[in-house]
Design a protein around this motif. Structure first.
Motif, PDB file in Angstrom:
ATOM      1  N   SER A 271      17.696  63.638  38.476  1.00  0.00           N
ATOM      2  CA  SER A 271      16.781  63.765  39.618  1.00  0.00           C
ATOM      3  C   SER A 271      15.363  63.343  39.250  1.00  0.00           C
ATOM      4  N   HIS A 272      15.072  63.314  37.950  1.00  0.00           N
ATOM      5  CA  HIS A 272      13.754  62.866  37.483  1.00  0.00           C
ATOM      6  C   HIS A 272      13.768  61.383  37.134  1.00  0.00           C
ATOM      7  N   TRP A 273      14.761  60.965  36.299  1.00  0.00           N
ATOM      8  CA  TRP A 273      14.709  59.567  35.853  1.00  0.00           C
ATOM      9  C   TRP A 273      15.219  58.574  36.894  1.00  0.00           C
ATOM     10  N   GLY A 274      15.992  59.028  37.875  1.00  0.00           N
ATOM     11  CA  GLY A 274      16.452  58.124  38.923  1.00  0.00           C
ATOM     12  C   GLY A 274      15.302  57.532  39.735  1.00  0.00           C
ATOM     13  N   PRO A 275      14.442  58.372  40.348  1.00  0.00           N
ATOM     14  CA  PRO A 275      13.303  57.831  41.097  1.00  0.00           C
ATOM     15  C   PRO A 275      12.326  57.033  40.224  1.00  0.00           C
ATOM     16  N   ILE A 276      12.152  57.462  38.964  1.00  0.00           N
ATOM     17  CA  ILE A 276      11.263  56.721  38.066  1.00  0.00           C
ATOM     18  C   ILE A 276      11.793  55.309  37.850  1.00  0.00           C
ATOM     19  N   LEU A 277      13.095  55.196  37.618  1.00  0.00           N
ATOM     20  CA  LEU A 277      13.690  53.879  37.415  1.00  0.00           C
ATOM     21  C   LEU A 277      13.614  53.033  38.688  1.00  0.00           C
ATOM     22  N   ALA A 278      13.701  53.675  39.844  1.00  0.00           N
ATOM     23  CA  ALA A 278      13.590  52.926  41.101  1.00  0.00           C
ATOM     24  C   ALA A 278      12.213  52.276  41.221  1.00  0.00           C
ATOM     25  N   VAL A 279      11.167  53.039  40.894  1.00  0.00           N
ATOM     26  CA  VAL A 279       9.803  52.489  40.937  1.00  0.00           C
ATOM     27  C   VAL A 279       9.636  51.390  39.891  1.00  0.00           C
ATOM     28  N   LEU A 280      10.139  51.635  38.682  1.00  0.00           N
ATOM     29  CA  LEU A 280      10.014  50.636  37.618  1.00  0.00           C
ATOM     30  C   LEU A 280      10.780  49.362  37.968  1.00  0.00           C
ATOM     31  N   ALA A 281      11.942  49.512  38.595  1.00  0.00           N
ATOM     32  CA  ALA A 281      12.728  48.337  38.981  1.00  0.00           C
ATOM     33  C   ALA A 281      11.965  47.473  39.984  1.00  0.00           C
ATOM     34  N   LEU A 282      11.385  48.120  41.005  1.00  0.00           N
ATOM     35  CA  LEU A 282      10.616  47.369  42.000  1.00  0.00           C
ATOM     36  C   LEU A 282       9.403  46.693  41.369  1.00  0.00           C
ATOM     37  N   LEU A 283       8.688  47.425  40.515  1.00  0.00           N
ATOM     38  CA  LEU A 283       7.516  46.866  39.858  1.00  0.00           C
ATOM     39  C   LEU A 283       7.897  45.689  38.970  1.00  0.00           C
ATOM     40  N   THR A 284       9.011  45.826  38.257  1.00  0.00           N
ATOM     41  CA  THR A 284       9.459  44.760  37.354  1.00  0.00           C
ATOM     42  C   THR A 284       9.862  43.516  38.127  1.00  0.00           C
ATOM     43  N   MET A 285      10.605  43.698  39.204  1.00  0.00           N
ATOM     44  CA  MET A 285      10.984  42.541  40.027  1.00  0.00           C
ATOM     45  C   MET A 285       9.771  41.878  40.651  1.00  0.00           C
ATOM     46  N   ALA A 286       8.798  42.676  41.060  1.00  0.00           N
ATOM     47  CA  ALA A 286       7.588  42.121  41.660  1.00  0.00           C
ATOM     48  C   ALA A 286       6.792  41.312  40.643  1.00  0.00           C
TER      49      ALA A 286
END
Length: 483
Positions: A271-286
């Motif tokens: 529940s902690h690392w899932g949302p963090i990875l979602a933000v990091l994934a979007l930032l990385t793709m951007a």
């Protein structure tokens, strides 16, 4: 008196591929020292050794060894196969590159094997100490490989940057590992999960701090934004062969420990690392896709492309499901074929004494070398995610897993950034097919048998996995279920 357990063949069986590769590495050094006129055997010795190790990995039975510190399971098997295949194909395309740059290559193959052993250890690590041992064994030879052209200032600068940033990331990892050990009293990854659940540590601030430190260190290893700043300069400065390997092998090994730590060591913190990875994934793709738009170097463009694809691969991990993990594994296999194929074409563009890395060097390629241009076209289509290539199927599985896990906004963002990537990938296609050549030396290509084999395998992988993905994805799922 201290008694030590006898080392038996059964005890060593799980690490036979690693032992074989260590022997090959020593043999390569000996051949380079004592048979200097027979250096053409070095790439084939490397290839034969890696193929033998690959057969051993694929045929091995799942087993836990060394008091649970080493896992030869289906999860490790797939990642090891990716790393071994990356080194095999990199070795096969090495000869034309070294002939072009005119540099001695003896230490290159031995360093390649040493780094590969570290990757394999990372894939099988079930203990934080083994994980760190494999990480450093992979990284130290890579630092030397990046700086292999000692007289090239750009290469030396890339090696120093990579070493300093790598040391900083390793420090973050060790700090996070020490906190985990202090909280749970163990370094075994599977036991860490049990201790967190038994001691109800999920809300402990120190455990969340450990999670943050581990994520930061791991994100550096796979070039996830904002820990990606080393990647463009290192990829551009390193020899093209080393860049091709770094974009695939170490990245796959990094995702191996990423999944092992999060899925098997810290599942209660999803529940902690899932949302963090979602933000990091979007930032990385951007960052990867948008910054690639303004690049004039094909090699640097592929570096930012590699960053973007790390963001896509994160979509499977953030899902926190077996389906998501299988999607990430499948995507890394597909990425192996399409990215290495693109780098193989980049190596073909080089001329004696000059590595052609500019986008303008692709001008008019279809006029004189239509087959090479067609191959590059297919690889770029796959990197973009255009059907019926493997890149489309890989992204489809990732998006499906992320959507099913409840991340619709992340999926929408991934689709948008994937569409943006079409601009810089198809720009290369426009230069190949719609522009006239302005570099006469471009057409002097050294297409060896090894290069033909790699291009053929990459083409078959990209199209085969795009047209017939079902059995391949089923094999990935079955391998994970065999854990």
């Amino acid at each position: 008196m201290i008694q030590t357990a006898a080392v038996t063949w059964t005890a060593l069986e799980p690490i036979l591929p690693e032992l074989l590769l260590i022997g090959i590495g020593v043999l390569l050094i000996g051949c380079d020292l004592f048979i200097p006129r027979q250096r053409q055997v070095l790439p084939w010795l490397t290839v034969v050794g890696c193929i033998t190790a690959l057969i051993m990995v694929l045929g091995a039975r799942p087993v836990t060894a060394f008091a649970g510190m080493f896992l030869a399971d289906g999860y490790a098997m797939v990642f090891k196969a990716i790393c071994l295949a990356a080194v095999i194909m990199t070795s096969l395309i090495s000869e034309p590159f070294w002939q072009t740059v005119g540099t001695r290559q003896g230490e290159y193959y031995s360093l390649l094997i040493c780094s590969l052993v570290g990757m394999l250890l990372m894939a099988s690590a079930n203990d934080l100490m083994v994980l760190y041992l494999g990480l450093e064994l992979m990284a130290l030879p890579l630092y030397a490989l990046v700086g292999l052209h000692k007289r090239d200032q750009r290469t030396s600068e890339a090696a120093v940057k990579y070493f300093l940033m790598g040391a900083f990331a390793s420090a973050l990892l060790l700090f996070g590992m020490s906190l985990l050990y202090g909280l749970t009293g163990t370094t075994e990854i599977s036991r860490i999960a049990k201790m967190i659940a038994a001691m109800q540590l999920a809300a402990n601030p120190a455990l969340l701090a450990a999670l943050g430190l581990l994520l930061a260190g791991l994100c550096f290893k796979v070039a996830v934004a904002p820990f990606h700043l080393w990647t463009p300069d290192v990829y551009e400065g390193a020899p093209t062969l080393v860049t091709a390997l770094m974009s695939i092998g170490p990245k796959a090994a990094g995702f191996a420990i990423f999944g092992r730590v999060l899925f098997y060591g810290l599942p209660t913190l999803q529940s902690h690392w899932g949302p963090i990875l979602a933000v990091l994934a979007l930032l990385t793709m951007a960052v990867g896709n948008i910054t690639a738009l303004c690049q004039h170097s094909l090699k640097r463009m592929l570096a930012y492309s590699s960053i973007a694809h790390a963001g896509y691969a994160l979509l499977g991990l953030l899902a926190g499901t077996e389906e998501g993990l299988a999607a990430t594994l499948a995507y890394l296999v597909i990425y192996l074929f399409m990215n290495l194929g693109a780098f193989a074409v980049l190596i073909l563009l080089a001329t004696p004494g000059q590595c052609r890395e500019s986008l303008d060097d692709c001008r008019g390629l279809a006029t004189k070398h239509p087959v090479v241009a067609a191959l590059m076209l297919i690889f770029l289509f796959s990197l973009t995610g255009i059907p019926p290539t493997g890149g489309f199927i890989g992204k489809f599985y990732l998006l499906k897993a992320a959507f099913a896990a409840g991340y619709p906004l992340t999926v929408v963002g991934a689709v948008i950034f994937s569409a943006i990537s079409a601009f810089f990938y198809l720009r290369v296609v426009r230069l190949m097919y719609m522009c006239e050549a302005d570099a006469p030396g471009l057409w002097q290509m050294n297409v060896t048998h090894g290069m033909r084999a790699v291009l053929g395998v990459c083409l078959a992988g990209v199209l085969g996995l795009g047209v017939f993905p079902g059995s391949f994805f089923g094999w990935i799922v079955a391998a994970l279920a065999g854990n």
